[in-house]
Design an enzyme around this catalytic site. Structure first.
Site, PDB file in Angstrom:
ATOM      1  N   ASP A  54       0.824  -1.213   0.000  1.00 65.06           N
ATOM      2  CA  ASP A  54       0.000   0.000   0.000  1.00 65.06           C
ATOM      3  C   ASP A  54       0.863   1.270   0.000  1.00 65.06           C
ATOM      4  O   ASP A  54       1.812   1.385   0.770  1.00 65.06           O
ATOM      5  CB  ASP A  54      -0.902  -0.033   1.246  1.00 65.06           C
ATOM      6  CG  ASP A  54      -2.065   0.934   1.142  1.00 65.06           C
ATOM      7  OD1 ASP A  54      -1.876   2.058   0.645  1.00 65.06           O
ATOM      8  OD2 ASP A  54      -3.170   0.553   1.573  1.00 65.06           O
ATOM      9  N   THR A  76      -7.175   4.121  -1.151  1.00 63.60           N
ATOM     10  CA  THR A  76      -6.870   2.691  -1.037  1.00 63.60           C
ATOM     11  C   THR A  76      -7.985   1.747  -1.507  1.00 63.60           C
ATOM     12  O   THR A  76      -7.765   0.918  -2.396  1.00 63.60           O
ATOM     13  CB  THR A  76      -6.497   2.370   0.420  1.00 63.60           C
ATOM     14  OG1 THR A  76      -5.336   3.125   0.734  1.00 63.60           O
ATOM     15  CG2 THR A  76      -6.212   0.890   0.608  1.00 63.60           C
ATOM     16  N   ASP A 128      -1.480   0.608  -4.801  1.00 65.29           N
ATOM     17  CA  ASP A 128      -2.725   1.300  -5.124  1.00 65.29           C
ATOM     18  C   ASP A 128      -2.527   2.771  -5.478  1.00 65.29           C
ATOM     19  O   ASP A 128      -3.266   3.325  -6.279  1.00 65.29           O
ATOM     20  CB  ASP A 128      -3.727   1.163  -3.968  1.00 65.29           C
ATOM     21  CG  ASP A 128      -3.097   1.494  -2.621  1.00 65.29           C
ATOM     22  OD1 ASP A 128      -1.866   1.675  -2.545  1.00 65.29           O
ATOM     23  OD2 ASP A 128      -3.840   1.572  -1.623  1.00 65.29           O
TER      24      ASP A 128
HETATM   25 ZN   LIG Z   1      -3.188   5.842   2.957  1.00 73.01          ZN
END
Ligand SMILES: [Zn+2]
Length: 453
Positions: free
Chosen positions: A34, A70, A237
Site C-alpha cells: 500500500d 486505497t 494502489d
Molecule cells: Zn493511505
C-alpha cells in the site's frame, strides 16, 4: 534408420511432456504494498526488488484511478473498472437511498461491492479452480455470494510473515488448486502518512523492510518449488504527496457546518448539502484558491467520477500537498487521494514468471489495464471493463508487440538502408557505364594514328 526411430520417439516424449505441463492451469499471485510511490524505486535502494525486476518486467508508472485512495484503487485493480463503475468511490461513503454508511472499519456489507465482479470470484466460477487471499480489500466480503475459498479476515495486526505463510501454503497444496491469490501489506502507506515521503531517514528504514519482505517472498517461493511456474505481480494502489502545516484549507472558515454533512474530508471532500446545493456550492467556490470545487455533474470527464449515486452532490479536490480540515487540526505529513494525473500519486508494477518477459522495462500503463492482463494470464473471460489489454502486450511472452519508439526506429533504419543501397547501385552503374569500350576504341584509334602516319 535406428537413429530416425530414436529421434521420432524422443520427439514423441517431449511432445507428451509439453502437453501434460500445458494442462496445468497457470497461477498468479497479486501483491500490493500500500502507498508505494513509483519514484521510491529511483530514490531508495531495493536490492531484492531490483533482482526480481531484473528477471522480470517493470512498469515505471501506473496511472491509477481518481480518487487515489486505497479501497477504490484496490477494487479497480481486480475489476478493471473506474470507480464510478465499480461503486467503491471512496474509503468513506454514504448511500442516500438506503442510508447506509461505508468506512475502512465498516466494509463487510456486500451492497457496496456487488456493482462489480472481482477476479477472484470469476476465477472460482471456472471448473476446478479456487482463489485465496491474504488480505486485499473486499476479499473477506461475500461478493456475489462468494468469498475466495481461502481467506483471512482483515486485521492490521497480522504480521507479513503470517500472511505470506498462509498464501504460499494455499498456493502450494490445495485441491482444487489455487490459481489466483492476493497478498496485501499496509506499508509503506502508514509510514508515508506519518513521516511524509520526503523524510529520507525514516522512509529508507521502512522501505528497506519492504524490500526484505520481497526477499522473504522470493525465498519462500523458491523453497516451495513455486518460483519457476508461478506468475507474481508486485504493485500498489497509489503514491504519496508531501503535506505541510502551512498548506491547510479550513472549511469551517468558509461555511457554517450546519449547512452540510461531510461524508469524506481530505484531500477529496465529499459534501452533502442539507438545504440549498447552489448556496453551499457558491460559498465553497470562494473558499480557497487551492481548493477545486465541483458540482457532481461538472466533475472533469478525465476523472471518470460522475455516474454513481454514491458520489456526493459537491466534490472538493485539494491541490497537491494541501490538506482540508474542519477546525485548526494538524495535517498528516503525507497524503494521497489527489488528482490521478500527478506523478506523486502513481504506483509502479513489477512482474515475474513464465507469462512475463525477462529484463523488460515499460514506461506506463493504466491500473485498469492490469485486470484484462491478469484474465489473459489465467485464461479467464474478462467481465466488461475499462482496461485495454493491448497496453500490456509488451510485458507478455505470448504476445507480439511493438512500441512507438521502436516502430519509428525500424522505419528510419529501413529508409536509411534503402537509400544507401540505391546510392550504391547508382554509383556502381555509373562506374560500369557503357561508354568505356568506346573510349578504349577511341584510344586505340589515337594510338594507331602515328603508325598510320
Ligand atoms: Zn493511505
Amino acid at each position: 534408420m535406428k537413429f530416425l526411430v530414436i529421434l521420432l520417439f524422443s520427439g514423441f516424449i517431449t511432445d507428451c511432456r509439453g502437453n501434460s505441463s500445458s494442462v496445468l492451469p497457470p497461477k498468479l499471485l497479486l501483491v500490493s504494498f500500500d502507498g508505494f510511490r513509483a519514484d521510491y524505486l529511483q530514490n531508495y535502494e531495493f536490492p531484492h526488488l531490483q533482482n526480481f525486476i531484473k528477471e522480470g518486467v517493470l512498469v515505471e508508472h501506473v496511472k491509477n484511478v481518481f480518487i487515489t485512495k486505497t479501497f477504490p484503487n484496490h477494487y479497480s485493480i481486480v475489476t478493471g473498472l473506474y470507480e464510478e463503475s465499480h461503486g467503491i468511490v471512496a474509503n468513506s461513503m454514504y448511500d442516500a437511498a438506503t442510508k447506509k454508511h461505508f468506512s475502512d472499519f465498516n466494509d463487510k456489507d456486500p451492497f457496496w461491492w456487488n456493482e462489480a465482479v472481482p477476479i477472484w470470484v470469476t476465477n472460482q466460477l471456472q471448473e476446478n479452480r479456487s482463489s485465496a487471499a491474504a488480505m486485499w480489500p473486499g476479499t473477506d466480503v461475500l461478493i456475489h455470494n462468494t468469498t475466495p475459498s481461502y481467506f483471512m479476515n482483515y486485521s492490521p495486526s497480522v504480521s507479513f510473515r503470517e500472511r505470506l505463510n498462509n498464501v504460499t501454503m494455499w498456493l502450494n497444496n490445495s485441491s482444487p488448486p489455487v490459481t489466483f491469490a492476493t497478498l496485501y501489506w499496509e506499508e509503506p502507506d502508514a509510514s508515508g502518512h506519518k513521516y511524509g515521503p520526503e523524510d529520507k531517514e525514516n522512509m529508507s528504514r521502512v522501505l528497506r523492510e519492504i524490500d526484505d519482505h520481497v526477499g522473504d517472498l522470493v525465498q519462500r517461493l523458491k523453497m516451495l518449488g513455486l518460483w519457476e511456474n508461478l506468475n507474481v505481480i508486485i504493485t500498489s494502489d497509489h503514491g504519496m504527496a508531501q503535506c505541510s502545516q502551512s498548506r491547510v484549507i479550513n472549511l469551517g472558515r468558509c461555511l457554517d457546518p450546519s449547512a452540510y454533512t461531510i461524508i469524506d474530508l481530505t484531500p477529496i471532500a465529499a459534501i452533502l448539502p442539507k438545504i440549498n446545493i447552489t448556496m453551499v456550492y457558491n460559498k465553497l467556490k470562494m473558499c480557497d484558491p487551492h481548493l477545486n470545487v465541483y458540482l457532481r455533474e461538472d466533475i472533469p470527464e478525465r476523472f471518470y467520477y460522475r455516474h454513481n449515486d454514491r458520489i456526493q452532490p459537491i466534490i472538493l479536490v485539494a491541490d497537491e500537498g494541501w490538506t482540508i480540515v474542519l477546525n485548526e487540526s494538524s495535517p498528516k505529513l503525507g497524503d494521497h487521494g489527489y488528482d490521478n494525473s500527478l506523478p506523486s500519486m502513481h504506483p509502479f508494477l513489477a512482474a515475474h514468471g513464465p507469462a512475463f518477459h525477462k529484463g523488460y522495462k515499460h514506461s506506463t500503463i493504466n491500473s485498469v489495464d492490469i485486470y484484462p492482463m491478469m484474465c489473459h494470464i489465467l485464461g479467464l473471460k474478462p467481465q466488461p471493463n475499462n482496461g485495454t489489454f493491448g497496453h500490456t502486450k509488451c510485458l507478455l511472452v505470448d504476445q507480439w508487440c511493438i512500441n512507438l519508439p521502436e516502430a519509428i526506429g525500424i522505419v528510419i533504419g529501413a529508409l536509411l538502408i534503402l537509400t544507401t543501397l540505391t546510392c550504391l547501385i547508382i554509383i556502381l552503374q555509373n562506374r560500369l557505364s557503357v561508354p568505356r569500350p568506346f573510349s578504349r576504341l577511341q584510344l586505340q584509334e589515337e594510338d594507331d594514328d602515328p603508325l598510320i602516319g
